[in-house]
Design a protein around this motif. Structure first.
Motif, PDB file in Angstrom:
ATOM      1  N   LEU A  38       0.648  -1.233  -0.468  1.00 38.54           N
ATOM      2  CA  LEU A  38      -0.526   0.022  -0.218  1.00 38.54           C
ATOM      3  C   LEU A  38       1.363   1.463   0.103  1.00 38.54           C
ATOM      4  O   LEU A  38       0.804   2.559  -0.365  1.00 38.54           O
ATOM      5  CB  LEU A  38      -1.095   0.271   0.940  1.00 38.54           C
ATOM      6  N   ASP A  63      -9.064   3.617  -3.927  1.00 41.08           N
ATOM      7  CA  ASP A  63      -8.958   4.031  -2.822  1.00 41.08           C
ATOM      8  C   ASP A  63     -10.352   3.362  -2.807  1.00 41.08           C
ATOM      9  O   ASP A  63     -10.839   3.127  -1.455  1.00 41.08           O
ATOM     10  CB  ASP A  63      -9.070   4.528  -1.829  1.00 41.08           C
ATOM     11  N   LYS A  64     -11.783   4.378  -3.311  1.00 44.09           N
ATOM     12  CA  LYS A  64     -12.464   3.580  -2.870  1.00 44.09           C
ATOM     13  C   LYS A  64     -13.616   2.921  -3.206  1.00 44.09           C
ATOM     14  O   LYS A  64     -15.150   2.347  -2.422  1.00 44.09           O
ATOM     15  CB  LYS A  64     -13.678   5.112  -3.567  1.00 44.09           C
ATOM     16  N   HIS A  66     -11.992  -0.207  -1.532  1.00 44.77           N
ATOM     17  CA  HIS A  66     -11.246  -1.122  -0.274  1.00 44.77           C
ATOM     18  C   HIS A  66     -12.204  -0.226   0.271  1.00 44.77           C
ATOM     19  O   HIS A  66     -13.033   0.146   0.828  1.00 44.77           O
ATOM     20  CB  HIS A  66     -10.058  -0.815  -0.566  1.00 44.77           C
ATOM     21  N   GLN A  68     -13.633   0.881   3.858  1.00 46.71           N
ATOM     22  CA  GLN A  68     -13.812   1.843   4.357  1.00 46.71           C
ATOM     23  C   GLN A  68     -15.021   2.067   5.655  1.00 46.71           C
ATOM     24  O   GLN A  68     -15.931   1.281   5.852  1.00 46.71           O
ATOM     25  CB  GLN A  68     -15.391   2.881   3.439  1.00 46.71           C
ATOM     26  N   THR A  79      -6.640   7.050   2.478  1.00 49.48           N
ATOM     27  CA  THR A  79      -6.699   6.164   1.139  1.00 49.48           C
ATOM     28  C   THR A  79      -6.911   4.945   2.692  1.00 49.48           C
ATOM     29  O   THR A  79      -7.454   4.794   3.080  1.00 49.48           O
ATOM     30  CB  THR A  79      -4.881   6.315   1.689  1.00 49.48           C
ATOM     31  N   THR A  80      -6.888   3.508   1.447  1.00 47.46           N
ATOM     32  CA  THR A  80      -6.756   2.207   2.072  1.00 47.46           C
ATOM     33  C   THR A  80      -6.136   2.581   2.846  1.00 47.46           C
ATOM     34  O   THR A  80      -6.552   1.651   4.038  1.00 47.46           O
ATOM     35  CB  THR A  80      -6.693   1.332   0.892  1.00 47.46           C
ATOM     36  N   HIS A  83      -7.425   4.036   5.959  1.00 45.75           N
ATOM     37  CA  HIS A  83      -8.865   3.174   6.921  1.00 45.75           C
ATOM     38  C   HIS A  83      -8.381   1.749   7.712  1.00 45.75           C
ATOM     39  O   HIS A  83      -8.974   1.123   8.400  1.00 45.75           O
ATOM     40  CB  HIS A  83      -9.829   3.003   5.129  1.00 45.75           C
ATOM     41  N   TYR A 119      -5.569  -8.903   3.017  1.00 45.23           N
ATOM     42  CA  TYR A 119      -4.243  -7.903   3.873  1.00 45.23           C
ATOM     43  C   TYR A 119      -3.456  -8.734   4.392  1.00 45.23           C
ATOM     44  O   TYR A 119      -4.282  -9.241   4.952  1.00 45.23           O
ATOM     45  CB  TYR A 119      -4.838  -6.828   3.708  1.00 45.23           C
ATOM     46  N   GLU A 134     -11.764  -8.997   3.309  1.00 44.41           N
ATOM     47  CA  GLU A 134     -12.730  -7.760   2.447  1.00 44.41           C
ATOM     48  C   GLU A 134     -12.893  -8.465   1.798  1.00 44.41           C
ATOM     49  O   GLU A 134     -12.800  -9.201   0.455  1.00 44.41           O
ATOM     50  CB  GLU A 134     -11.546  -6.845   2.329  1.00 44.41           C
TER      51      GLU A 134
END
Length: 274
Positions: A38, A63-64, A66, A68, A79-80, A83, A119, A134
């Protein structure tokens, strides 16, 4: 171009699904996935012609797309990485990881669907300390699953946990995910099984592959080999769903068992979808 100095890479991989009950259904298909540090994404954005961050390109890390936190405005500028740090803090990780890698698909020519991202978080000694899975469904809802240090054995994170998420209309929600995540290296080896409430395994899914350099040459090569891969993924999901429908596998409406849809991020009119 990206080179060996980067932690980020690609994986050429194969996805396999095998349903054992109530009827047998099996398929596999070839894919490729990004494995990104990242903290390297902005540098990759500047060095690669075919990959960007939050800007239209052949491949675009948005980023949106991932993690939130539910309380956050979807238009936040976080940013991811930020978050994820917040999410880890909420799960008892007081010190932000030194390095976070994510295994994922990227938005391709403006279209994104990503059924699952993984992750892997590393401490100051560059040792893996936790993982986050995720999971997304076709309603664009998202649910993260936390695998802490207690779930790590050797180079693998393992966790059997309640699903509490509507992933497939052909699987009950009162089931368990069984995660078996080998920390990616030269080889990629990930497995997620489903168990029913009696503790019987009825579904196996695997993701296996080999590490490849992340550079423009490979990005162009894989775009041609796997054209519009995110569109391919959503198309295959619906194609296999149609086959399950013809096999008369029991169908579960999204509006059913609302109490079994818990801690869902980006909920999409869950009370109304049938």
């Amino acid at each position: 171009m990206a080179n060996a100095a980067f932690n980020s890479c690609l994986y050429k991989a194969k996805v396999m699904h095998h349903r054992m009950a109530p009827k047998v259904h099996r398929f596999h298909y070839e894919v490729f996935m990004f494995y990104l540090d990242l903290d390297e994404i902005d540098t990759l954005h500047n060095k690669l012609k075919l990959m960007s961050r939050n800007r239209f390109n052949l491949f675009n890390f948005r980023d949106k797309d991932h993690l939130q936190l539910p309380r956050e405005n979807p238009d936040t500028n976080k940013t991811t990485r930020q978050h994820l740090n917040d999410y880890l803090l909420a799960n008892g990780i007081a010190i932000a990881p030194k390095r976070i890698m994510v295994l994922t698909n990227l938005c391709t020519l403006g279209y994104q669907f990503n059924p699952v991202s993984f992750y892997f978080c590393y401490d100051e000694q560059d040792k893996p300390v936790c993982s986050v899975v995720e999971v997304c469904n076709t309603f664009r809802e998202m649910k993260p699953y936390f695998l802490g240090s207690a779930t790590k054995t050797g180079d693998t994170f393992k966790l059997n946990t309640e699903k509490y998420f509507y992933v497939s209309p052909f699987i009950d929600m009162d089931t368990h995910f069984d995660f078996d995540l080998h920390i990616p290296g030269e080889k990629l080896q990930i497995r997620i099984d489903d168990y029913d409430k009696q503790g019987n395994r009825f579904f196996i899914s695997t993701l296996t592959g080999n590490r490849k350099p992340l550079n423009d040459t490979n990005l162009l090569k894989y775009f041609i080999s796997f054209p519009l891969i995110t569109l391919k993924v959503i198309g295959l999901i619906h194609w296999q769903a149609l086959k399950l429908w013809f096999k008369k596998i029991p169908y579960h409406k999204k509006a059913d068992d609302k109490d079994l849809q818990q801690e869902v991020y980006r909920p999409y009119k869950s009370n109304y979808i049938t």
